[in-house]
Design a protein around this motif. Structure first.
Motif, PDB file in Angstrom:
ATOM      1  N   CYS A 151       0.815  -1.217   0.000  1.00 52.34           N
ATOM      2  CA  CYS A 151       0.000   0.000   0.000  1.00 52.34           C
ATOM      3  C   CYS A 151       0.850   1.268   0.000  1.00 52.34           C
ATOM      4  O   CYS A 151       0.402   2.323  -0.450  1.00 52.34           O
ATOM      5  CB  CYS A 151      -0.939   0.005   1.193  1.00 52.34           C
ATOM      6  SG  CYS A 151      -0.101  -0.123   2.787  1.00 52.34           S
ATOM      7  N   VAL A 152       2.077   1.154   0.512  1.00 51.08           N
ATOM      8  CA  VAL A 152       2.967   2.315   0.556  1.00 51.08           C
ATOM      9  C   VAL A 152       3.237   2.816  -0.860  1.00 51.08           C
ATOM     10  O   VAL A 152       3.154   4.015  -1.145  1.00 51.08           O
ATOM     11  CB  VAL A 152       4.283   1.960   1.270  1.00 51.08           C
ATOM     12  CG1 VAL A 152       5.258   3.141   1.204  1.00 51.08           C
ATOM     13  CG2 VAL A 152       4.022   1.574   2.720  1.00 51.08           C
ATOM     14  N   ASP A 153       3.565   1.895  -1.748  1.00 53.36           N
ATOM     15  CA  ASP A 153       3.845   2.273  -3.137  1.00 53.36           C
ATOM     16  C   ASP A 153       2.574   2.644  -3.895  1.00 53.36           C
ATOM     17  O   ASP A 153       2.625   3.420  -4.856  1.00 53.36           O
ATOM     18  CB  ASP A 153       4.549   1.125  -3.858  1.00 53.36           C
ATOM     19  CG  ASP A 153       5.946   0.855  -3.307  1.00 53.36           C
ATOM     20  OD1 ASP A 153       6.571   1.809  -2.825  1.00 53.36           O
ATOM     21  OD2 ASP A 153       6.378  -0.306  -3.346  1.00 53.36           O
ATOM     22  N   ALA A 154       1.439   2.098  -3.493  1.00 50.64           N
ATOM     23  CA  ALA A 154       0.188   2.374  -4.199  1.00 50.64           C
ATOM     24  C   ALA A 154      -0.330   3.783  -3.925  1.00 50.64           C
ATOM     25  O   ALA A 154      -1.048   4.350  -4.759  1.00 50.64           O
ATOM     26  CB  ALA A 154      -0.867   1.350  -3.800  1.00 50.64           C
ATOM     27  N   CYS A 155       0.013   4.348  -2.782  1.00 49.34           N
ATOM     28  CA  CYS A 155      -0.499   5.685  -2.419  1.00 49.34           C
ATOM     29  C   CYS A 155       0.165   6.751  -3.272  1.00 49.34           C
ATOM     30  O   CYS A 155       1.380   6.948  -3.186  1.00 49.34           O
ATOM     31  CB  CYS A 155      -0.248   5.970  -0.943  1.00 49.34           C
ATOM     32  SG  CYS A 155      -0.736   7.650  -0.452  1.00 49.34           S
ATOM     33  N   PRO A 156      -0.584   7.491  -4.099  1.00 53.21           N
ATOM     34  CA  PRO A 156       0.017   8.513  -4.965  1.00 53.21           C
ATOM     35  C   PRO A 156       0.470   9.752  -4.199  1.00 53.21           C
ATOM     36  O   PRO A 156       1.188  10.579  -4.743  1.00 53.21           O
ATOM     37  CB  PRO A 156      -1.115   8.851  -5.935  1.00 53.21           C
ATOM     38  CG  PRO A 156      -2.361   8.573  -5.173  1.00 53.21           C
ATOM     39  CD  PRO A 156      -2.048   7.383  -4.310  1.00 53.21           C
ATOM     40  N   TYR A 157       0.055   9.866  -2.937  1.00 53.31           N
ATOM     41  CA  TYR A 157       0.401  11.033  -2.134  1.00 53.31           C
ATOM     42  C   TYR A 157       1.640  10.812  -1.265  1.00 53.31           C
ATOM     43  O   TYR A 157       2.072  11.718  -0.564  1.00 53.31           O
ATOM     44  CB  TYR A 157      -0.783  11.412  -1.242  1.00 53.31           C
ATOM     45  CG  TYR A 157      -2.039  11.683  -2.023  1.00 53.31           C
ATOM     46  CD1 TYR A 157      -2.221  12.905  -2.671  1.00 53.31           C
ATOM     47  CD2 TYR A 157      -3.035  10.722  -2.138  1.00 53.31           C
ATOM     48  CE1 TYR A 157      -3.364  13.151  -3.419  1.00 53.31           C
ATOM     49  CE2 TYR A 157      -4.183  10.964  -2.876  1.00 53.31           C
ATOM     50  CZ  TYR A 157      -4.335  12.185  -3.517  1.00 53.31           C
ATOM     51  OH  TYR A 157      -5.460  12.425  -4.261  1.00 53.31           O
ATOM     52  N   GLY A 158       2.189   9.610  -1.305  1.00 52.79           N
ATOM     53  CA  GLY A 158       3.337   9.320  -0.452  1.00 52.79           C
ATOM     54  C   GLY A 158       3.012   9.473   1.013  1.00 52.79           C
ATOM     55  O   GLY A 158       3.851   9.879   1.816  1.00 52.79           O
ATOM     56  N   ALA A 159       1.778   9.116   1.385  1.00 54.66           N
ATOM     57  CA  ALA A 159       1.287   9.410   2.731  1.00 54.66           C
ATOM     58  C   ALA A 159       1.416   8.247   3.701  1.00 54.66           C
ATOM     59  O   ALA A 159       1.058   8.379   4.871  1.00 54.66           O
ATOM     60  CB  ALA A 159      -0.176   9.849   2.659  1.00 54.66           C
ATOM     61  N   ARG A 160       1.905   7.104   3.220  1.00 56.90           N
ATOM     62  CA  ARG A 160       2.098   5.947   4.106  1.00 56.90           C
ATOM     63  C   ARG A 160       3.587   5.771   4.400  1.00 56.90           C
ATOM     64  O   ARG A 160       4.414   5.848   3.498  1.00 56.90           O
ATOM     65  CB  ARG A 160       1.524   4.673   3.478  1.00 56.90           C
ATOM     66  CG  ARG A 160       0.006   4.700   3.430  1.00 56.90           C
ATOM     67  CD  ARG A 160      -0.572   3.379   2.946  1.00 56.90           C
ATOM     68  NE  ARG A 160      -2.021   3.397   3.103  1.00 56.90           N
ATOM     69  CZ  ARG A 160      -2.734   2.402   3.612  1.00 56.90           C
ATOM     70  NH1 ARG A 160      -2.134   1.287   4.023  1.00 56.90           N
ATOM     71  NH2 ARG A 160      -4.038   2.498   3.733  1.00 56.90           N
ATOM     72  N   ARG A 161       3.896   5.546   5.674  1.00 49.53           N
ATOM     73  CA  ARG A 161       5.283   5.440   6.105  1.00 49.53           C
ATOM     74  C   ARG A 161       5.665   3.972   6.287  1.00 49.53           C
ATOM     75  O   ARG A 161       5.140   3.275   7.150  1.00 49.53           O
ATOM     76  CB  ARG A 161       5.504   6.195   7.422  1.00 49.53           C
ATOM     77  CG  ARG A 161       4.881   7.583   7.466  1.00 49.53           C
ATOM     78  CD  ARG A 161       5.457   8.527   6.415  1.00 49.53           C
ATOM     79  NE  ARG A 161       4.757   9.806   6.449  1.00 49.53           N
ATOM     80  CZ  ARG A 161       4.526  10.564   5.390  1.00 49.53           C
ATOM     81  NH1 ARG A 161       4.929  10.160   4.208  1.00 49.53           N
ATOM     82  NH2 ARG A 161       3.891  11.701   5.506  1.00 49.53           N
TER      83      ARG A 161
END
Length: 231
Positions: A127-137
């Motif tokens: 999911c980290v790479d899937a988020c287009p906002y770079g919002a997952r750490r």
């Protein structure tokens, strides 16, 4: 202040801001539609939101759930340098949900918050790479789930504001139900030009921005690393 050479070097990491029609924002949906509005005119870049979020949610160093980036915008009157918050956009169409093999990431029907079930998460970090906002750490060790904003769901469930909203000294953050015409966020989107990040990608975010400088073309945020503030 940022110089023009710095802006050109940062261009590759830009994210588009798109004007959102007020009718779209005020369209009623089932249940609550929790959202957050950032007034960039009020944000001082003090980072109290990042600190209070880390303390409230006990996140590890370097994996804070909300950040404030410095952004440079070209306007008709020159260059404007702003402090621009960034976190999980609580999308109506979240890409992170689609890629989760364990269905541990999901969107709550009752209020629209995108959450991670830490008991079900297998720590794959897809999911980290899937988020287009770079919002997952990401947890580089793959031992714990990614970190992301969930609007301080434990506080909201108790009738409190998210920690970042409560501690914002500039009152730059507003939170509430877009389906409630008397909420602070509903009044803000009704009275202002409202923008969202990457809206053209179809994610349908519920994080919005107001107070951006006027200019004829789409606005482009050119973000530095959140640790590299220009003083």
């Amino acid at each position: 202040m940022l110089d023009r050479r710095s802006i050109l070097k940062m261009a590759a990491g830009g994210a588009m801001l798109t004007l959102i029609p007020s009718a779209q924002l005020q369209a009623k949906t089932a249940g609550k539609r929790l959202a957050m509005v950032f007034d960039v005119r009020r944000c001082t870049g003090c980072l109290s939101c990042t600190v209070s979020c880390a303390m409230e949610n006990q996140t590890e160093a370097g994996r804070c759930r909300t950040r404030v980036n410095q952004a440079a915008l070209e306007t008709s009157s020159g260059l404007a340098t702003l402090a621009v918050p960034n976190q999980c956009n609580q999308c109506d169409n979240p890409p992170c949900v689609d890629v989760c093999p364990a269905e541990a990431t999901y969107k709550r029907e009752e209020d629209g918050i995108v959450v991670i079930d830490h008991d079900e998460c297998i720590h794959c970090q897809l999911c980290v790479d899937a988020c287009p906002y770079g919002a997952r750490r990401k947890d580089e060790s793959l031992e714990t789930p990614p970190e992301k904003c969930n609007f301080c769901i434990h506080r909201v469930s108790a009738g409190l504001l998210p920690a970042c909203v409560e501690t914002c000294i500039g009152e730059a953050r507003s939170f509430g139900d877009l389906n409630d015409p008397n909420s602070a966020v509903s009044k803000l989107v009704a009275d202002n030009k409202v923008y969202a990040m990457l809206a053209a990608e179809g994610t349908k975010p519920n994080i919005f921005y107001i107070g951006l400088p006027e200019q004829p073309q789409d606005k482009q945020i050119l973000s530095l690393n959140f640790l590299e503030w220009q003083r």
